[in-house]
Motif scaffolding. Structure first.
Motif, PDB file in Angstrom:
ATOM      1  N   ASP A  31      39.919  47.218  33.038  1.00  0.00           N
ATOM      2  CA  ASP A  31      40.070  46.084  33.960  1.00  0.00           C
ATOM      3  C   ASP A  31      38.756  45.843  34.705  1.00  0.00           C
ATOM      4  O   ASP A  31      38.277  44.700  34.800  1.00  0.00           O
ATOM      5  CB  ASP A  31      41.170  46.371  34.984  1.00  0.00           C
ATOM      6  CG  ASP A  31      42.570  46.120  34.461  1.00  0.00           C
ATOM      7  OD1 ASP A  31      42.711  45.494  33.397  1.00  0.00           O
ATOM      8  OD2 ASP A  31      43.526  46.536  35.143  1.00  0.00           O
ATOM      9  N   GLY A  32      38.184  46.912  35.257  1.00  0.00           N
ATOM     10  CA  GLY A  32      36.926  46.774  35.992  1.00  0.00           C
ATOM     11  C   GLY A  32      35.782  46.352  35.093  1.00  0.00           C
ATOM     12  O   GLY A  32      34.928  45.544  35.488  1.00  0.00           O
ATOM     13  N   TYR A  33      35.756  46.890  33.880  1.00  0.00           N
ATOM     14  CA  TYR A  33      34.697  46.530  32.923  1.00  0.00           C
ATOM     15  C   TYR A  33      34.713  45.019  32.680  1.00  0.00           C
ATOM     16  O   TYR A  33      33.676  44.352  32.786  1.00  0.00           O
ATOM     17  CB  TYR A  33      34.908  47.283  31.615  1.00  0.00           C
ATOM     18  CG  TYR A  33      34.003  46.829  30.488  1.00  0.00           C
ATOM     19  CD1 TYR A  33      32.785  47.465  30.255  1.00  0.00           C
ATOM     20  CD2 TYR A  33      34.350  45.756  29.667  1.00  0.00           C
ATOM     21  CE1 TYR A  33      31.947  47.045  29.238  1.00  0.00           C
ATOM     22  CE2 TYR A  33      33.515  45.331  28.652  1.00  0.00           C
ATOM     23  CZ  TYR A  33      32.316  45.975  28.435  1.00  0.00           C
ATOM     24  OH  TYR A  33      31.485  45.548  27.432  1.00  0.00           O
ATOM     25  N   PHE A  34      35.866  44.497  32.314  1.00  0.00           N
ATOM     26  CA  PHE A  34      35.928  43.075  31.973  1.00  0.00           C
ATOM     27  C   PHE A  34      35.749  42.189  33.202  1.00  0.00           C
ATOM     28  O   PHE A  34      35.103  41.139  33.122  1.00  0.00           O
ATOM     29  CB  PHE A  34      37.239  42.751  31.253  1.00  0.00           C
ATOM     30  CG  PHE A  34      37.239  43.161  29.812  1.00  0.00           C
ATOM     31  CD1 PHE A  34      36.496  42.460  28.879  1.00  0.00           C
ATOM     32  CD2 PHE A  34      37.947  44.263  29.384  1.00  0.00           C
ATOM     33  CE1 PHE A  34      36.467  42.836  27.543  1.00  0.00           C
ATOM     34  CE2 PHE A  34      37.931  44.659  28.050  1.00  0.00           C
ATOM     35  CZ  PHE A  34      37.192  43.944  27.131  1.00  0.00           C
ATOM     36  N   ALA A  35      36.292  42.608  34.338  1.00  0.00           N
ATOM     37  CA  ALA A  35      36.105  41.804  35.550  1.00  0.00           C
ATOM     38  C   ALA A  35      34.632  41.719  35.914  1.00  0.00           C
ATOM     39  O   ALA A  35      34.102  40.630  36.173  1.00  0.00           O
ATOM     40  CB  ALA A  35      36.904  42.413  36.701  1.00  0.00           C
ATOM     41  N   GLY A  36      33.937  42.858  35.927  1.00  0.00           N
ATOM     42  CA  GLY A  36      32.546  42.863  36.338  1.00  0.00           C
ATOM     43  C   GLY A  36      31.619  42.190  35.346  1.00  0.00           C
ATOM     44  O   GLY A  36      30.759  41.393  35.731  1.00  0.00           O
ATOM     45  N   ARG A  37      31.807  42.492  34.077  1.00  0.00           N
ATOM     46  CA  ARG A  37      30.869  41.959  33.083  1.00  0.00           C
ATOM     47  C   ARG A  37      31.125  40.487  32.792  1.00  0.00           C
ATOM     48  O   ARG A  37      30.186  39.732  32.488  1.00  0.00           O
ATOM     49  CB  ARG A  37      30.956  42.788  31.800  1.00  0.00           C
ATOM     50  CG  ARG A  37      29.837  42.481  30.819  1.00  0.00           C
ATOM     51  CD  ARG A  37      29.705  43.516  29.727  1.00  0.00           C
ATOM     52  NE  ARG A  37      28.658  43.125  28.797  1.00  0.00           N
ATOM     53  CZ  ARG A  37      28.837  42.934  27.485  1.00  0.00           C
ATOM     54  NH1 ARG A  37      30.026  43.156  26.938  1.00  0.00           N
ATOM     55  NH2 ARG A  37      27.853  42.555  26.714  1.00  0.00           N
ATOM     56  N   ALA A  38      32.389  40.048  32.877  1.00  0.00           N
ATOM     57  CA  ALA A  38      32.712  38.645  32.587  1.00  0.00           C
ATOM     58  C   ALA A  38      32.541  37.746  33.797  1.00  0.00           C
ATOM     59  O   ALA A  38      32.525  36.519  33.659  1.00  0.00           O
ATOM     60  CB  ALA A  38      34.141  38.525  32.062  1.00  0.00           C
ATOM     61  N   ALA A  39      32.404  38.329  34.982  1.00  0.00           N
ATOM     62  CA  ALA A  39      32.359  37.522  36.206  1.00  0.00           C
ATOM     63  C   ALA A  39      31.273  36.446  36.205  1.00  0.00           C
ATOM     64  O   ALA A  39      31.497  35.359  36.756  1.00  0.00           O
ATOM     65  CB  ALA A  39      32.204  38.434  37.422  1.00  0.00           C
ATOM     66  N   PRO A  40      30.081  36.671  35.623  1.00  0.00           N
ATOM     67  CA  PRO A  40      29.088  35.589  35.603  1.00  0.00           C
ATOM     68  C   PRO A  40      29.547  34.347  34.838  1.00  0.00           C
ATOM     69  O   PRO A  40      28.954  33.265  34.994  1.00  0.00           O
ATOM     70  CB  PRO A  40      27.883  36.233  34.901  1.00  0.00           C
ATOM     71  CG  PRO A  40      28.031  37.692  35.151  1.00  0.00           C
ATOM     72  CD  PRO A  40      29.503  37.940  35.112  1.00  0.00           C
ATOM     73  N   LEU A  41      30.596  34.472  34.024  1.00  0.00           N
ATOM     74  CA  LEU A  41      31.120  33.330  33.272  1.00  0.00           C
ATOM     75  C   LEU A  41      32.161  32.555  34.077  1.00  0.00           C
ATOM     76  O   LEU A  41      32.675  31.542  33.601  1.00  0.00           O
ATOM     77  CB  LEU A  41      31.750  33.809  31.958  1.00  0.00           C
ATOM     78  CG  LEU A  41      30.839  34.600  31.022  1.00  0.00           C
ATOM     79  CD1 LEU A  41      31.631  35.131  29.835  1.00  0.00           C
ATOM     80  CD2 LEU A  41      29.664  33.749  30.547  1.00  0.00           C
ATOM     81  N   GLY A  42      32.480  33.034  35.293  1.00  0.00           N
ATOM     82  CA  GLY A  42      33.513  32.387  36.088  1.00  0.00           C
ATOM     83  C   GLY A  42      34.897  32.665  35.525  1.00  0.00           C
ATOM     84  O   GLY A  42      35.132  33.707  34.911  1.00  0.00           O
ATOM     85  N   LEU A  43      35.815  31.728  35.734  1.00  0.00           N
ATOM     86  CA  LEU A  43      37.192  31.910  35.281  1.00  0.00           C
ATOM     87  C   LEU A  43      37.353  31.496  33.822  1.00  0.00           C
ATOM     88  O   LEU A  43      38.254  30.733  33.465  1.00  0.00           O
ATOM     89  CB  LEU A  43      38.145  31.108  36.176  1.00  0.00           C
ATOM     90  CG  LEU A  43      38.239  31.580  37.632  1.00  0.00           C
ATOM     91  CD1 LEU A  43      39.094  30.622  38.446  1.00  0.00           C
ATOM     92  CD2 LEU A  43      38.800  32.989  37.695  1.00  0.00           C
ATOM     93  N   ALA A  44      36.498  32.015  32.974  1.00  0.00           N
ATOM     94  CA  ALA A  44      36.582  31.704  31.550  1.00  0.00           C
ATOM     95  C   ALA A  44      37.814  32.360  30.951  1.00  0.00           C
ATOM     96  O   ALA A  44      38.143  33.499  31.296  1.00  0.00           O
ATOM     97  CB  ALA A  44      35.332  32.198  30.831  1.00  0.00           C
ATOM     98  N   PRO A  45      38.520  31.677  30.040  1.00  0.00           N
ATOM     99  CA  PRO A  45      39.694  32.287  29.412  1.00  0.00           C
ATOM    100  C   PRO A  45      39.295  33.427  28.477  1.00  0.00           C
ATOM    101  O   PRO A  45      38.124  33.575  28.112  1.00  0.00           O
ATOM    102  CB  PRO A  45      40.318  31.123  28.636  1.00  0.00           C
ATOM    103  CG  PRO A  45      39.207  30.168  28.400  1.00  0.00           C
ATOM    104  CD  PRO A  45      38.291  30.290  29.580  1.00  0.00           C
ATOM    105  N   ALA A  46      40.282  34.211  28.097  1.00  0.00           N
ATOM    106  CA  ALA A  46      40.028  35.386  27.257  1.00  0.00           C
ATOM    107  C   ALA A  46      39.315  35.011  25.962  1.00  0.00           C
ATOM    108  O   ALA A  46      38.457  35.755  25.476  1.00  0.00           O
ATOM    109  CB  ALA A  46      41.348  36.097  26.950  1.00  0.00           C
ATOM    110  N   GLU A  47      39.663  33.849  25.409  1.00  0.00           N
ATOM    111  CA  GLU A  47      39.045  33.442  24.154  1.00  0.00           C
ATOM    112  C   GLU A  47      37.537  33.273  24.287  1.00  0.00           C
ATOM    113  O   GLU A  47      36.772  33.595  23.370  1.00  0.00           O
ATOM    114  CB  GLU A  47      39.675  32.136  23.653  1.00  0.00           C
ATOM    115  CG  GLU A  47      41.139  32.256  23.238  1.00  0.00           C
ATOM    116  CD  GLU A  47      42.106  32.148  24.408  1.00  0.00           C
ATOM    117  OE1 GLU A  47      43.325  32.143  24.158  1.00  0.00           O
ATOM    118  OE2 GLU A  47      41.652  32.064  25.580  1.00  0.00           O
TER     119      GLU A  47
END
Length: 259
Positions: A31-47
């Motif tokens: 959860d923390g990995y994806f939240a932190g690393r994906a955060a620069p993309l904003g609320l981008a969907p999983a796809e």
């Protein structure tokens, strides 16, 4: 530089940062990995996150995105990640964190990290849109993360150009290091049939032999991908003089050695 940057950037994925994310309601490390690393993309969907990260099996991102955004915002995730990563880096390099030369290293690394074109590099572009920290340890981590994701975006482009998917890349990496794919940490959890289908596909292309080892063609395509990745990672360092680049390498080596 790739080895030095990797050592510094990857403090993000250690227990100290994980604890910061668990403290705000994340259920587990990923959860923390994806939240932190994906955060620069904003609320981008999983796809979208799946496409940008490239190397996760189908469905793995969706177990965490968008669930994490019900607990924290991307902005909060970025702050937690920076705070946890800086704390981890400071703890692991000890006295070097307060050495008089560290601000200079952070400045040199940052000059390189913010100098490359963002075109075609979505995760690097997302990080470039963020403010650079002022504190030297956090600044060095941020620069290393920019350089790491710049290289990663280029690596994904090289994989796409060579027709190698994310899970296939893990299989090739495992074989290149004499690791049985089913024992390799990034893919050992996959259902046996799913992993076998990936290996069979590489075998059909002549990249893996009947005994699930590398063929010459498999070795060549991996070498070609690595060479392309290196070439695509050069641009940030063009802004530094040869003397500055040497200074940066020499200065970062003891930091990386501790890490």
């Amino acid at each position: 530089m790739a080895e030095l940057v990797e050592a510094i950037g990857c403090v993000t994925f250690t227990e100290i940062t994980n604890e910061h994310f668990l403290a705000v309601g994340m259920r587990n490390y990923w959860d923390g990995y994806f939240a932190g690393r994906a955060a620069p993309l904003g609320l981008a969907p999983a796809e979208v996150v799946h496409a940008v990260f490239y190397n996760f099996a189908d469905g793995e991102v969706a177990r965490h995105i968008p669930w994490v955004w019900g607990k924290i915002t991307p902005e909060e995730a970025l702050a937690i990640r920076e705070r946890g990563s800086a704390a981890a880096l400071r703890q692991q390099i000890g006295q070097l964190a307060d050495s008089p030369g560290l601000p200079r290293l952070a400045d040199l690394a940052t000059r390189a990290a913010v100098s490359a074109p963002t075109t075609g590099r979505p995760l690097y572009a997302g990080l470039r849109a963020l403010d650079v920290p002022d504190e030297p340890v956090a600044k060095l981590w941020h620069a290393a993360t920019l350089l790491r994701e710049h290289r990663g975006d280029g690596h994904n482009a090289a994989l796409v150009a060579h027709g190698i998917g994310g899970t296939e890349a893990h299989v090739l990496y495992a074989l290149a290091h004499d690791i049985q794919p089913e024992r390799f940490g990034r893919i050992h959890h996959l259902p046996p049939q799913q992993l076998a289908a990936v290996i069979d596909g590489l075998r059909d292309r002549g990249l893996v032999d009947p005994a699930s080892g590398f063929t010459d063609a498999g070795r060549r395509i991996r070498e070609s991908i690595e060479e392309a990745t290196d070439q695509l990672a050069v641009a940030p360092y063009d802004v530094l003089s040869a003397a500055e680049l040497d200074e940066l390498i020499v200065g970062l080596e003891p930091v990386a050695a501790l890490l």
